[in-house]
Scaffold this active site. Structure first.
Site, PDB file in Angstrom:
ATOM      1  N   ASP A 446      51.498  40.438  49.274  1.00  0.00           N
ATOM      2  CA  ASP A 446      50.484  41.498  49.371  1.00  0.00           C
ATOM      3  C   ASP A 446      49.351  41.076  50.300  1.00  0.00           C
ATOM      4  OD1 ASP A 446      49.837  39.575  47.495  1.00  0.00           O
ATOM      5  OD2 ASP A 446      49.053  40.958  46.013  1.00  0.00           O
ATOM      6  N   GLY A 447      48.992  39.800  50.283  1.00  0.00           N
ATOM      7  CA  GLY A 447      47.990  39.321  51.231  1.00  0.00           C
ATOM      8  C   GLY A 447      48.471  39.437  52.665  1.00  0.00           C
TER       9      GLY A 447
END
Length: 731
Positions: A446-447
């Site tokens: 997700d980062g």
């Protein structure tokens, strides 16, 4: 006075970096820094926190916010990322054992650690698993020992903190009822006997890869906790038995230390700590290892196997240390790996390299000094940039965007882990973004998606204002790291979670799929596909189709989605609605979106906002905040979720009310008040993201102005203020 230094490697010969320390943030105490007025302001902030500590447990991060700029010189937005009360004590234990306490944590550091412990002691005398939690044996014991090591007497501490903490421990059965991680650390300190712990055989790292419980299939955080634990267990390592340790043996147990039946207490766990009870099958497994296996492995000739296992385990620890520049994957692992290196060689360079990276974890605020999870520099900055881009103020804040853009580009991981990384239980990382900085090296999906979104959005803006766009090849590298899990791909059988060795976490044995990671990946790849339509189109389309199906399949019966990294159903629903909308789903053609909207509308508070209790996370059902009050961060998430669904076209009334709530809560300087903690991990532990209270209300209001048709003059342009850099910018 305390001040934050950024992108500074210092003069220590044992520290090194992959990108000239971009993203590094370290606090130092300078007795000559600060005017009398500034020092008075700091003391006022501390006193105010102390007076209100039972109403708002999270700091407002005021010591950093009193400095010149909220955006650091390297382009990121520093902030606290902490809150669990078992992060810091193991570091103190490790430094006490290795006799480096006074050099690493001088007097002013110890003073601030004690302040933090005093500020977060519960009214009943105990300490919670995290700063908003009920008292637990685990963290009360850790906090008590920490205070004693730092110089407090048995009845010392502010407001008799030690006496109250010890009373709580003894009233709840004594430390024999501390959970397994606590038993391990107490054994290391010499306050418990290793025979009172369930086995953690280092031979586990020998397991052949075809076995389902092979260590390479484990969740990386679990793997990196039990790797150094198994080394220390295999050696039966015990620190120096000092006069203080002998005193603590008398203070913490209800019976004489030499009369304790250690075998009997192995399975003891205080009810206040118990979230994930061990199954009968698991207890039988531990007992079999304890009774049958360990006696063999600790005697000739099988002890030769134990020696080899310790060598292999230490090799894995050194590999992890080197590839994370001795930051390691997180703070729990940091203290354990550092101690393992000292146990192997107290005078070795490995331990010295660990000492050099301790400052990376330290954070100071008005509530004292704590230890960060691992920092959220890249994560926070990617959200902050998207919020600022949404404000449509490119010309006014071009310098801010350019600095943030440079930070994101510099923070992308440029290489995979060294050597044959798969044999060392690692995954590809080239092209990814970490949660903190490039030196950490641990990719998160997700980062990576949020970092990629920033780079793509900024690539569409004038380069003379926001800087040159990222090279296409680097963007392509980022697209190789998509996934539904966070750190590494899933693949192990789900029944292995039955072997969860912890009592206070769930879902720690395996990597799992998460709606937040899934939705972020959809948004990033849809944007990437529009800008680079010829690159791996079929793969991306198939990936998005599968991820959309996953999001729809895991929707809850009430229309919400469970959020694993924020509290909780509001967080998961915001991400899911955004991901589905990015994939082309709408309120009219997607039942999942309609049900998600229904959940948000029926769960809003009377004042037009949203507020969800952290208790929703462990109980896995939606629970509103006490008094049905609103939380500004969660209101912003819900508002953006509704905007993703096209609510402005159907009925903008709930959007108007939510925006009004956010506007009315904003303070004169543009800040928003700190409220409840909204981050979470492993279902049962909260994590404070100090930047969230600025990023998400600003972002939500910017999206509101963008998507909601307003009568001319209804919303004046200066009602939105954002923390964007050198000064407060009026939007």
């Amino acid at each position: 006075m305390w001040r934050l230094k950024v992108a500074d490697g210092g003069n220590d010969s044992f520290i090194y970096s992959t990108n000239n320390f971009v993203g590094r943030q370290i606090w130092e105490f300078d007795p000559h820094y600060g005017t009398p007025e500034e020092l008075a302001e700091v003391e006022a902030a501390r006193e105010n926190f102390w007076k209100n500590r039972y109403q708002v447990q999270a700091s407002s991060d005021l010591l950093w916010r009193m400095q010149d700029a909220l955006q650091a010189s390297d382009g990121h937005w520093p902030a606290e990322n902490a809150g669990p009360l078992f992060f810091l004590p193991p570091l103190v234990f490790c430094l006490y054992i290795t006799r480096h306490l006074d050099t690493v944590l001088p007097r002013e550091y110890r003073k601030e650690i004690l302040r933090y412990l005093y500020c977060h002691q519960n009214e009943d005398g105990g300490w919670g698993f995290h700063i908003e939690g009920h008292s637990t044996m685990f963290c009360t014991t850790f906090s008590y020992i920490c205070m004693r090591i730092l110089g407090e007497g048995p009845d010392g501490g502010k407001d008799s903190a030690c006496a109250r903490g010890r009373k709580w421990i003894r009233d709840h059965g004594g430390v024999a009822f501390i959970p397994s991680w606590g038993k391990t650390w107490l054994s290391i300190l010499g306050l418990f006997d290793w025979s009172g712990c369930n086995p953690m055989p280092p031979e586990f790292w020998f397991f052949p890869s075809f076995l389902p419980m092979h260590p390479g299939r484990m969740f990386c955080h679990c793997q990196m906790v039990y790797m150094p634990m198994s080394y220390l267990y295999g050696r039966r390592f015990v620190g120096p038995i000092t006069p203080l340790i002998l005193e603590l043996r008398q203070e913490l147990f209800l019976q004489p230390y030499n009369e304790i039946n250690w075998k009997k207490v192995r399975h003891h766990c205080a009810k206040e700590d118990l979230y994930y009870p061990h199954s009968l099958i698991q207890d039988l497994m531990w007992d079999s290892l304890y009774i049958c296996t360990e006696p063999l492995l600790t005697h000739w000739p099988f002890n030769k196997l134990r020696e080899k296992a310790l060598e292999v385990t230490m090799k894995l620890i050194h590999y992890e240390d080197e590839n994370s520049r001795y930051i390691t994957i997180g703070c729990i692992q940091k203290s354990l790996c550092m101690l393992a290196c000292w146990a192997e060689n107290p005078n070795g360079d490995y331990f010295k390299k660990h000492l050099a990276r301790i400052p990376d974890y330290i954070w100071v605020a008005e509530d004292g000094m704590t230890m960060q999870s691992f920092g959220s520099q890249a994560w926070d900055t990617s959200f902050a940039l998207q919020a600022l881009i949404a404000c449509n103020m490119t010309n006014e804040i071009g310098t801010i965007l350019k600095k943030g853009h440079e930070f994101i580009k510099e923070s992308q991981v440029k290489e995979n882990p060294s050597g044959d990384f798969k044999s060392m239980f690692r995954h590809i990382s080239k092209g990814s973004w970490t949660f903190s900085d490039q030196d950490n090296g641990w990719q998160i999906s997700d980062g990576t998606a949020e970092g990629l979104k920033c780079c793509l959005l900024l690539s569409m803006m004038p380069p003379e204002i926001v800087g040159m766009k990222m090279e296409s090849e680097q963007l392509f590298d980022a697209c190789k790291n998509g996934g539904l899990a966070v750190w590494e791909p899933t693949g192990a059988p789900k029944w292995l979670e039955l072997l969860n060795p912890t009592e206070f976490f769930a879902n720690v044995v395996l990597e799992h799929e998460y709606v937040e990671c899934s939705a972020s990946s959809i948004q990033a790849l849809e944007l990437f596909k529009k800008l680079y339509p010829g690159h791996r189109t079929n793969e991306i389309n198939n990936f998005i189709t599968n991820v959309v199906r996953f999001i729809e399949d895991v929707q809850m019966s009430d229309g919400s989605w469970y959020g694993n990294w924020g509290s909780c159903f509001i967080y998961g629903t915001w991400f899911s609605l955004g991901g589905l909308a990015a994939a082309g789903k709408t309120y009219h053609n997607c039942l999942a979106i309609r049900r998600g909207v229904e959940f948000l509308l029926k769960s809003k508070s009377d004042d037009g906002g949203w507020g969800e209790s952290w208790v929703s996370c462990p109980k896995e059902k939606y629970i509103p905040l006490e008094g049905n009050r609103s939380n500004l961060v969660q209101t912003a998430w819900a508002l953006m979720g509704l905007l993703h669904s096209g609510q402005a076209e159907r009925d903008p009334t709930p959007l108007h009310r939510a925006a009004k709530l956010l506007i009315n809560y904003q303070m004169e300087d543009g800040d928003f008040p700190q409220q409840e903690v909204t981050g979470v991990f492993m279902k049962n532990c909260m994590l404070h993201y100090a930047n969230y209270r600025n990023i998400f209300p600003l972002w939500a209001l910017a999206e509101y102005v963008r998507w909601v048709p307003l009568p001319r003059g209804l919303l004046h342009c200066n009602v939105i203020h954002g923390f964007v850099g050198e000064k407060l910018i009026q939007c």
